[in-house]
Design an enzyme around this catalytic site. Structure first.
Site, PDB file in Angstrom:
ATOM      1  N   TYR A 107       0.686  -1.241   0.057  1.00 36.19           N
ATOM      2  CA  TYR A 107       0.031  -0.094  -0.080  1.00 36.19           C
ATOM      3  C   TYR A 107       0.804   1.182  -0.073  1.00 36.19           C
ATOM      4  O   TYR A 107       1.928   1.212   0.857  1.00 36.19           O
ATOM      5  CB  TYR A 107      -0.895   0.071   1.288  1.00 36.19           C
ATOM      6  CG  TYR A 107      -1.719   1.276   1.562  1.00 36.19           C
ATOM      7  CD1 TYR A 107      -2.986   1.661   0.819  1.00 36.19           C
ATOM      8  CD2 TYR A 107      -1.275   2.243   2.411  1.00 36.19           C
ATOM      9  CE1 TYR A 107      -3.527   2.740   0.925  1.00 36.19           C
ATOM     10  CE2 TYR A 107      -1.926   3.430   2.309  1.00 36.19           C
ATOM     11  CZ  TYR A 107      -3.119   3.583   1.605  1.00 36.19           C
ATOM     12  OH  TYR A 107      -3.897   4.837   1.759  1.00 36.19           O
ATOM     13  N   TRP A 109       1.579   5.427  -1.795  1.00 38.71           N
ATOM     14  CA  TRP A 109       1.308   6.382  -3.162  1.00 38.71           C
ATOM     15  C   TRP A 109       2.655   6.289  -3.687  1.00 38.71           C
ATOM     16  O   TRP A 109       3.534   7.185  -3.855  1.00 38.71           O
ATOM     17  CB  TRP A 109       1.309   7.712  -2.600  1.00 38.71           C
ATOM     18  CG  TRP A 109      -0.196   8.352  -2.123  1.00 38.71           C
ATOM     19  CD1 TRP A 109      -0.920   7.665  -0.834  1.00 38.71           C
ATOM     20  CD2 TRP A 109      -1.147   8.875  -2.690  1.00 38.71           C
ATOM     21  NE1 TRP A 109      -2.080   8.035  -0.906  1.00 38.71           N
ATOM     22  CE2 TRP A 109      -2.057   8.703  -2.004  1.00 38.71           C
ATOM     23  CE3 TRP A 109      -1.032   9.718  -3.802  1.00 38.71           C
ATOM     24  CZ2 TRP A 109      -3.440   9.546  -2.118  1.00 38.71           C
ATOM     25  CZ3 TRP A 109      -2.189  10.505  -3.920  1.00 38.71           C
ATOM     26  CH2 TRP A 109      -3.386  10.390  -3.243  1.00 38.71           C
TER      27      TRP A 109
END
Length: 761
Positions: A107, A109
């Site tokens: 997980y 960005w």
């Protein structure tokens, strides 16, 4: 000769100016009315500082030791040797323990590029070799969408598809903002963004003279230039306020009984709760005021306004990142239904406006460019924020969205893109859990705190060093991301790394489907172009798009959420247990969860100002101004928001005076979970009782005490699920103490870099 290279990142679209192989500038897209200043920081990606420059393997792991992650040194190895090790571990763990023992949560960005998207490529590979354990939902928003899927049938209302902002501009009379509605958080968008439109809509709202009420502990959760009534609420008590407003509407007989009967189920059960017939406590303005700190007169006034004017409520994602975070989202839905505002232009409730750049701004009706992860090979997952629980408790049961499941026995973690030592809560607990797997692989451009605690580290390129596409369902553009410079060090693109692993695992043909990088970009773009053409929207063919640098996508304007359902609920049923909006849940009644009742309810969160000690403050850990999460932490935009090399802990002057804290002074924040240093900033735009410490400082604990010196708030936050139903993170349910710091501090970033240099020497 200077080359002009079209590109994009999570902060928007821009042109990179390149001289030879050196980036000399960044220019925003001319069409963007409010470009983010963070785009100037992307030049730092090209610097070797903090980059993973070659494949590395932890020396202790080579000797067969799990212990030492984070303190052991690394040995550089050739790419082929590193890839053989990773492929060998995937094969070993799948054979000896089963594929569920491979955790590929990954997980974070990572690059906004939709092809070189590290988590998607990792999951595509593992699905071809038997599967993996993944995650559901996100740290940003989990409790909210879980409850909305149950009571609304889907989570579109918190994914950007509630009423569009242009509808609010044109039709709302009263706008009630719970939490933030700020261009600060709307700088970013997962997958990239064409243009930033929130600020323009807010300026239209400001110019329209609408009544705007900000309900937040922080005045700057709306821009300074936006006129509003500021109601500084106690953190984690928004549910009580929403219930108090609803109770006043009900007591005055102003509820929309016709809407409740046609469009909701279980309403009578919830109304009985509001009247106090189930617990002996009527949910009145006076009751709510005692919990949330908002004057009772304000609450009664807003209750009258919500039935006399077209009213829109917005709730930021931050509200549900708390213990019982499902309840404010559900209570706001109940209030909007009670007032009869749902399905009307500019009326009702929406979630997450401003939490990302495209929320409510661009409602794309096309297909976002994406690389397919393939068919999921096994059904194994955890709620995203339950990583430490999983690692510490293999085989233990957990509940999620009405199901009971068991945690797998994870032997291998493969993290590609992202940094759980930023995102996760109670980082000291995570460190203990992180010691349990046999092998941890981290694939990332940067030597993050997570990479430092890996066994095998693979250097990936940044988006500047490869070709890709940007775009998502909330962007008005698909953007060409041209390669600007050659790879830094020995880094390779995510696709090339996974393609090489696929070859070693015998699935290369299925993984790459005979396409190279540009072949995949053409294929992905063609899928989006065909979907747009089906709606009568013409996107240019690939070569023209690639040269121009962007293409417009089909958009919907003046969107009113649930308008068709309101008009004919029988013909347009929702995907809920009743086909209508659920205000009293038969499913939750049957589950009988102590922390998620069958109707929207007030539940004390456990750590809040209503039960705080005399010297405790409520910690709010929000997104910073100058970076996204932990990305580009040492770049100029991020450094501009630090003081003395640390994060700023903002607090009301009265709280500082009571503790002998001066503006600009080093301070220590602590609780039973940990302690960190920050720099005090006194600010009357923060409500008394609250301290604000932004997320994203690179985790830098020191010595036997574990004191974190960079200002990472997640050494303090609670690693506990929002409830047994939603299992979202509860970062905003957190009490701390704060005091002047007299000890030696040192420069946190310099210390991190010195430690990293020693580990990788």
């Amino acid at each position: 000769m200077i080359r002009r290279v079209p590109h994009a990142s999570h902060w928007g679209s821009y042109t990179v100016l390149v001289d030879g192989d050196r980036i000399i500038g960044v220019e925003p897209l001319p069409q963007d009315p409010a470009p983010s200043p963070i785009i100037q920081s992307v030049m730092d990606w090209a610097k070797p500082d903090r980059r993973v420059l070659r494949p590395m393997v932890r020396k202790g792991w080579l000797a067969g030791q799990r212990e030492g992650r984070g303190s052991d040194g690394f040995s550089a190895v050739p790419w082929d040797e590193a890839l053989d090790m990773v492929a060998g571990e995937i094969t070993r763990v799948a054979r000896d323990h089963g594929n569920a023992s491979i955790f590929a949560g990954s997980y974070g960005w990572t690059s906004c590029g939709r092809f070189h998207h590290a988590p998607s490529l990792l999951k595509r590979l593992l699905n071809l070799v038997g599967g993996y354990t993944g995650h559901v939902d996100t740290y940003s928003i989990a409790a909210g969408p879980v409850i909305l899927r149950h009571v609304l049938g889907d989570d579109a209302a918190c994914g950007g598809y509630a009423n569009s902002l242009d509808s609010i501009v044109d039709h709302s009379e009263t706008l009630v903002v719970f939490g933030a509605l700020s261009p600060r958080t709307a700088q970013t968008e997962a997958g990239g963004l064409g243009t930033h439109g929130l600020e323009g809509h807010l300026r239209q709202i400001a110019a329209s003279g609408k009544r705007v009420i900000l309900i937040s502990p922080l005045r700057d959760d709306l821009p300074d230039w936006m006129p509003c009534e500021w109601w500084p609420i106690r953190p984690n008590t928004d549910t009580a306020l929403l219930l108090g407003i609803a109770g006043e509407i009900l007591a005055a007989g102003r509820e929309d009984r016709a809407f409740l009967e046609r469009c909701t189920s279980g309403a009578d059960r919830w109304l009985a709760y509001l009247r106090g017939q189930t617990d002996g406590v009527a949910k009145t303005a006076d009751w709510a005021a005692g919990l949330c700190g908002v004057p009772a007169g304000h609450i009664r006034d807003l209750a009258a306004a919500m039935t006399a004017t077209r009213t829109m409520m917005t709730l930021s994602w931050s509200l549900q990142r708390a213990r019982h975070g499902e309840q404010p989202y559900w209570a706001a839905l109940g209030l909007a239904a009670l007032a009869g505002q749902i399905g009307l232009p500019g009326g009702g409730v929406g979630y997450g406006y401003g939490s990302l750049g495209g929320m409510g701004v661009h409602l794309s009706t096309g297909k976002s460019p994406a690389i397919s992860q393939g068919a999921k090979a096994i059904d194994s997952f955890i709620p995203v924020a339950r990583i430490a629980d999983m690692l510490l408790n293999p085989g233990a049961e957990f509940t999620y969205s009405g199901e009971t499941r068991s945690y797998p026995d994870v032997r291998m973690v493969y993290w590609a893109g992202g940094n759980p030592y930023h995102h996760h809560q109670d980082l000291n607990r995570l460190q203990a859990a992180w010691a349990r797997p046999d092998t941890i692989v981290v694939q990332d451009p940067m030597f993050t705190a997570t990479a430092r605690r890996a066994d095998i580290v693979l250097p990936a390129t940044t988006s500047l060093e490869r070709n890709d596409l940007a775009g998502n369902k909330r962007s008005d553009l698909v953007v060409a991301m041209h390669k600007a410079i050659e790879p830094v060090g020995q880094s390779r693109s995510d696709f090339d790394i996974f393609n090489a692993l696929a070859g070693r695992l015998g699935v290369a043909a299925a993984f790459n489907e005979g396409r190279d990088e540009m072949g995949w970009l053409r294929h992905i773009y063609a899928e989006s172009r065909a979907a747009a053409a089906a709606q009568g929207h013409e996107m240019p063919e690939f070569d023209s798009f690639w040269q121009r640098g962007f293409a417009e996508v089909p958009l919907k304007h003046q969107h009113t959420y649930l308008a068709k359902f309101r008009a004919d609920p029988a013909a347009r049923p929702l995907a809920t247990e009743s086909g209508r909006i659920v205000l009293g849940s038969e499913t939750l009644d049957r589950l009988a969860l102590d922390d998620c009742p069958a109707v929207p309810s007030w539940l004390p969160p456990g750590e809040w100002l209503g039960e705080a000690g005399p010297d405790e403050l409520h910690l709010m850990s929000h997104q910073p101004n100058g970076r996204l999460h932990s990305q580009l932490e040492t770049a100029a935009a991020s450094l501009a928001d630090k003081r003395a090399g640390r994060e700023q802990a903002r607090m009301h002057p009265s709280e500082a005076t009571a503790r002998g804290i001066a503006d600009g002074q080093p301070v220590r924040l602590w609780n039973a979970r940990g302690a960190c240093l920050a720099t005090a900033t006194l600010c009357d735009r923060v409500a008394p009782g609250v301290v604000v410490l932004p997320t994203g400082a690179w985790f830098t604990p020191q010595g036997n005490s574990g004191l974190e010196i960079a200002g990472n708030p997640n050494v303090l936050t609670r690693d506990i699920g929002s409830s047994g139903f939603g299992q979202g993170c509860s970062a905003h349910t957190c009490l701390v103490r704060i005091e002047p710091w007299q000890g030696k501090a040192g420069d946190a970033m310099a210390i991190y870099d010195a430690e990293l240099a020693a580990l990788t020497a």
